[in-house]
Design a protein around this motif. Structure first.
Motif, PDB file in Angstrom:
ATOM      1  N   ASP A 244      40.829 -60.275  43.901  1.00  0.00           N
ATOM      2  CA  ASP A 244      40.171 -61.738  43.821  1.00  0.00           C
ATOM      3  C   ASP A 244      38.912 -61.615  44.847  1.00  0.00           C
ATOM      4  O   ASP A 244      39.156 -61.047  45.712  1.00  0.00           O
ATOM      5  CB  ASP A 244      41.162 -62.457  44.340  1.00  0.00           C
ATOM      6  N   ASP A 245      37.826 -62.324  44.430  1.00  0.00           N
ATOM      7  CA  ASP A 245      36.762 -62.532  45.180  1.00  0.00           C
ATOM      8  C   ASP A 245      37.018 -63.088  46.516  1.00  0.00           C
ATOM      9  O   ASP A 245      36.115 -62.804  47.463  1.00  0.00           O
ATOM     10  CB  ASP A 245      35.688 -63.059  44.313  1.00  0.00           C
ATOM     11  N   ARG A 246      37.898 -63.534  46.611  1.00  0.00           N
ATOM     12  CA  ARG A 246      38.235 -64.589  47.802  1.00  0.00           C
ATOM     13  C   ARG A 246      38.956 -63.773  48.991  1.00  0.00           C
ATOM     14  O   ARG A 246      39.124 -64.099  50.055  1.00  0.00           O
ATOM     15  CB  ARG A 246      39.062 -65.810  47.629  1.00  0.00           C
ATOM     16  N   VAL A 247      39.353 -62.527  48.490  1.00  0.00           N
ATOM     17  CA  VAL A 247      40.178 -61.736  49.596  1.00  0.00           C
ATOM     18  C   VAL A 247      38.981 -61.062  50.474  1.00  0.00           C
ATOM     19  O   VAL A 247      37.997 -60.580  50.155  1.00  0.00           O
ATOM     20  CB  VAL A 247      40.855 -60.643  48.881  1.00  0.00           C
ATOM     21  N   ASP A 248      39.372 -61.020  51.669  1.00  0.00           N
ATOM     22  CA  ASP A 248      38.377 -60.692  52.862  1.00  0.00           C
ATOM     23  C   ASP A 248      38.346 -59.107  52.947  1.00  0.00           C
ATOM     24  O   ASP A 248      39.326 -58.798  53.605  1.00  0.00           O
ATOM     25  CB  ASP A 248      38.715 -61.519  54.270  1.00  0.00           C
ATOM     26  N   ILE A 249      37.581 -58.518  52.232  1.00  0.00           N
ATOM     27  CA  ILE A 249      37.862 -56.929  52.314  1.00  0.00           C
ATOM     28  C   ILE A 249      37.754 -56.437  53.762  1.00  0.00           C
ATOM     29  O   ILE A 249      38.444 -55.397  53.943  1.00  0.00           O
ATOM     30  CB  ILE A 249      36.685 -56.376  51.278  1.00  0.00           C
ATOM     31  N   GLN A 250      36.869 -56.789  54.454  1.00  0.00           N
ATOM     32  CA  GLN A 250      36.572 -56.332  55.558  1.00  0.00           C
ATOM     33  C   GLN A 250      37.901 -56.173  56.743  1.00  0.00           C
ATOM     34  O   GLN A 250      38.197 -55.455  57.404  1.00  0.00           O
ATOM     35  CB  GLN A 250      35.489 -56.881  56.419  1.00  0.00           C
ATOM     36  N   VAL A 251      38.346 -57.518  56.548  1.00  0.00           N
ATOM     37  CA  VAL A 251      39.855 -57.771  57.335  1.00  0.00           C
ATOM     38  C   VAL A 251      40.624 -56.916  56.959  1.00  0.00           C
ATOM     39  O   VAL A 251      41.491 -56.200  57.567  1.00  0.00           O
ATOM     40  CB  VAL A 251      40.004 -59.160  57.343  1.00  0.00           C
ATOM     41  N   VAL A 252      41.086 -56.594  55.524  1.00  0.00           N
ATOM     42  CA  VAL A 252      42.120 -55.943  54.724  1.00  0.00           C
ATOM     43  C   VAL A 252      41.834 -54.598  55.333  1.00  0.00           C
ATOM     44  O   VAL A 252      42.755 -53.725  55.592  1.00  0.00           O
ATOM     45  CB  VAL A 252      42.185 -56.169  53.152  1.00  0.00           C
ATOM     46  N   ALA A 253      40.707 -54.025  55.103  1.00  0.00           N
ATOM     47  CA  ALA A 253      40.413 -52.644  55.451  1.00  0.00           C
ATOM     48  C   ALA A 253      40.920 -52.325  56.864  1.00  0.00           C
ATOM     49  O   ALA A 253      41.301 -51.388  57.306  1.00  0.00           O
ATOM     50  CB  ALA A 253      38.938 -52.225  55.140  1.00  0.00           C
ATOM     51  N   GLU A 254      40.347 -53.183  57.692  1.00  0.00           N
ATOM     52  CA  GLU A 254      40.518 -53.082  59.212  1.00  0.00           C
ATOM     53  C   GLU A 254      41.929 -52.948  59.510  1.00  0.00           C
ATOM     54  O   GLU A 254      42.494 -52.043  60.227  1.00  0.00           O
ATOM     55  CB  GLU A 254      40.106 -54.275  60.032  1.00  0.00           C
ATOM     56  N   LEU A 255      42.904 -53.861  58.622  1.00  0.00           N
ATOM     57  CA  LEU A 255      44.273 -54.007  59.040  1.00  0.00           C
ATOM     58  C   LEU A 255      44.912 -52.580  58.410  1.00  0.00           C
ATOM     59  O   LEU A 255      45.748 -52.209  59.272  1.00  0.00           O
ATOM     60  CB  LEU A 255      44.717 -55.145  58.547  1.00  0.00           C
ATOM     61  N   MET A 256      44.415 -52.023  57.595  1.00  0.00           N
ATOM     62  CA  MET A 256      45.181 -50.979  56.771  1.00  0.00           C
ATOM     63  C   MET A 256      44.611 -49.440  57.790  1.00  0.00           C
ATOM     64  O   MET A 256      45.527 -48.839  57.892  1.00  0.00           O
ATOM     65  CB  MET A 256      44.563 -50.592  55.532  1.00  0.00           C
ATOM     66  N   VAL A 257      43.499 -49.750  58.263  1.00  0.00           N
ATOM     67  CA  VAL A 257      43.109 -48.399  59.018  1.00  0.00           C
ATOM     68  C   VAL A 257      43.805 -48.489  60.444  1.00  0.00           C
ATOM     69  O   VAL A 257      44.525 -47.303  60.944  1.00  0.00           O
ATOM     70  CB  VAL A 257      41.531 -48.522  59.244  1.00  0.00           C
ATOM     71  N   ARG A 258      43.732 -49.673  60.954  1.00  0.00           N
ATOM     72  CA  ARG A 258      44.510 -49.708  62.329  1.00  0.00           C
ATOM     73  C   ARG A 258      45.976 -49.398  62.282  1.00  0.00           C
ATOM     74  O   ARG A 258      46.587 -48.633  62.906  1.00  0.00           O
ATOM     75  CB  ARG A 258      44.457 -51.000  62.729  1.00  0.00           C
ATOM     76  N   LEU A 259      46.643 -49.830  61.036  1.00  0.00           N
ATOM     77  CA  LEU A 259      48.059 -49.322  60.750  1.00  0.00           C
ATOM     78  C   LEU A 259      48.395 -47.928  60.780  1.00  0.00           C
ATOM     79  O   LEU A 259      49.271 -47.254  61.253  1.00  0.00           O
ATOM     80  CB  LEU A 259      48.639 -50.117  59.499  1.00  0.00           C
ATOM     81  N   CYS A 260      47.159 -47.002  60.040  1.00  0.00           N
ATOM     82  CA  CYS A 260      47.387 -45.799  59.786  1.00  0.00           C
ATOM     83  C   CYS A 260      47.105 -45.018  61.042  1.00  0.00           C
ATOM     84  O   CYS A 260      48.031 -44.217  61.560  1.00  0.00           O
ATOM     85  CB  CYS A 260      46.352 -45.394  58.768  1.00  0.00           C
ATOM     86  N   ALA A 261      46.234 -45.711  61.850  1.00  0.00           N
ATOM     87  CA  ALA A 261      45.929 -44.882  63.383  1.00  0.00           C
ATOM     88  C   ALA A 261      47.075 -45.318  64.199  1.00  0.00           C
ATOM     89  O   ALA A 261      47.641 -44.304  64.950  1.00  0.00           O
ATOM     90  CB  ALA A 261      44.722 -45.787  63.884  1.00  0.00           C
ATOM     91  N   SER A 262      47.960 -46.384  64.141  1.00  0.00           N
ATOM     92  CA  SER A 262      48.867 -46.540  64.845  1.00  0.00           C
ATOM     93  C   SER A 262      50.134 -45.575  64.608  1.00  0.00           C
ATOM     94  O   SER A 262      50.472 -44.800  65.408  1.00  0.00           O
ATOM     95  CB  SER A 262      49.362 -48.036  64.757  1.00  0.00           C
ATOM     96  N   PHE A 263      50.472 -45.309  63.382  1.00  0.00           N
ATOM     97  CA  PHE A 263      51.396 -44.463  63.041  1.00  0.00           C
ATOM     98  C   PHE A 263      50.915 -42.944  63.331  1.00  0.00           C
ATOM     99  O   PHE A 263      51.808 -42.076  63.827  1.00  0.00           O
ATOM    100  CB  PHE A 263      51.547 -44.211  61.438  1.00  0.00           C
ATOM    101  N   LEU A 264      49.805 -42.794  63.284  1.00  0.00           N
ATOM    102  CA  LEU A 264      49.262 -41.253  63.761  1.00  0.00           C
ATOM    103  C   LEU A 264      49.606 -40.824  65.063  1.00  0.00           C
ATOM    104  O   LEU A 264      49.715 -39.992  65.644  1.00  0.00           O
ATOM    105  CB  LEU A 264      47.679 -41.176  63.215  1.00  0.00           C
ATOM    106  N   THR A 265      49.176 -41.984  65.798  1.00  0.00           N
ATOM    107  CA  THR A 265      49.033 -41.600  67.521  1.00  0.00           C
ATOM    108  C   THR A 265      50.500 -42.006  68.284  1.00  0.00           C
ATOM    109  O   THR A 265      50.296 -41.763  69.241  1.00  0.00           O
ATOM    110  CB  THR A 265      47.914 -42.580  67.960  1.00  0.00           C
ATOM    111  N   ILE A 266      50.980 -43.268  67.571  1.00  0.00           N
ATOM    112  CA  ILE A 266      52.245 -43.726  68.264  1.00  0.00           C
ATOM    113  C   ILE A 266      53.790 -43.442  67.553  1.00  0.00           C
ATOM    114  O   ILE A 266      53.717 -43.482  66.358  1.00  0.00           O
ATOM    115  CB  ILE A 266      52.204 -45.253  68.692  1.00  0.00           C
TER     116      ILE A 266
END
Length: 219
Positions: free
Chosen positions: A168-190
């Motif tokens: 959907d055009d209303r989805v904030d892609i930048q925020v979603v991408a940020e959350l996805m990347v930070r979740l991956c980074a957390s699993f990789l480092t902690i």
């Protein structure tokens, strides 16, 4: 790795690796590739800090002068080895999501593929085990440049889905991408005592339950 590539360079390394992968850059310098192969093997076996340019030259069966003609310093050599590994990660990610039928499937496959590829990489995965503090520092101690570079990659993939009408055009892609990347980074480092990072089925279920819903607009 941290003593050879500064934190300020990490994001630009990822950005250039991403550019190489998307642009399908072809490495045609046979000697350069041979040296990168030798350096990768050397770093995996001995570690970055304990390895020297002479070690790499010996492993490649080339002269020390030849190494310095291609890479003027050890830092430059390490940077290129790491850049190539990140490019391989991006290449594999793009291959892994190709056969996924829906955007939801691509998110799940991409999430699992990312964790598997990075944790399973002999060089980066080895540093995660042997020197985790250095990788944590490079991910969170560079004013967000590393996270921003990967977020740019993920956001690009999601925007492509959005333009195709899959999100959907209303989805904030930048925020979603940020959350996805930070979740991956957390699993990789902690380390996690709740999620088995070696169980692809568990990771897939996690992504489907918590990542995929971020692509939907709340009712």
């Amino acid at each position: 790795m941290a003593d050879a590539v500064t934190d300020s360079d990490a994001g630009s390394l990822l950005a250039r690796a991403l550019s190489d992968a998307v642009g399908q850059v072809d490495e045609t310098d046979e000697i350069r590739s041979r040296l990168l192969d030798a350096a990768y093997e050397q770093f995996c076996r001995i570690g970055v800090q304990r390895s020297t340019m002479e070690d790499v030259a010996r492993r490649a069966n080339l002269s020390r002068i030849t190494v310095y003609r291609r890479f003027t310093t050890k830092d430059a050599l390490v940077e290129q080895v790491i850049r190539r590994e990140f490019r391989r990660y991006f290449d594999q990610f793009l291959l892994d999501i190709q056969d996924a039928a829906t955007v939801s499937d691509r998110v799940v496959v991409g999430f699992v593929s990312s964790l598997r590829a990075i944790r399973g990489n002999p060089l980066i995965g080895g540093l995660l085990i042997a020197e985790p503090d250095r990788l944590v520092s490079s991910l969170i101690g560079d004013q967000g440049r590393t996270v921003a570079a990967v977020r740019q990659f993920v956001a690009g993939q999601l925007r492509r889905e959005q333009r195709a009408g899959q999100i959907d055009d209303r989805v904030d892609i930048q925020v979603v991408a940020e959350l996805m990347v930070r979740l991956c980074a957390s699993f990789l480092t902690i380390p996690s005592e709740v999620i088995d990072l070696d169980d692809d089925a568990s990771l897939s279920d996690l992504a489907r339950r918590f990542l995929v819903p971020m692509l939907q607009v709340p009712s």
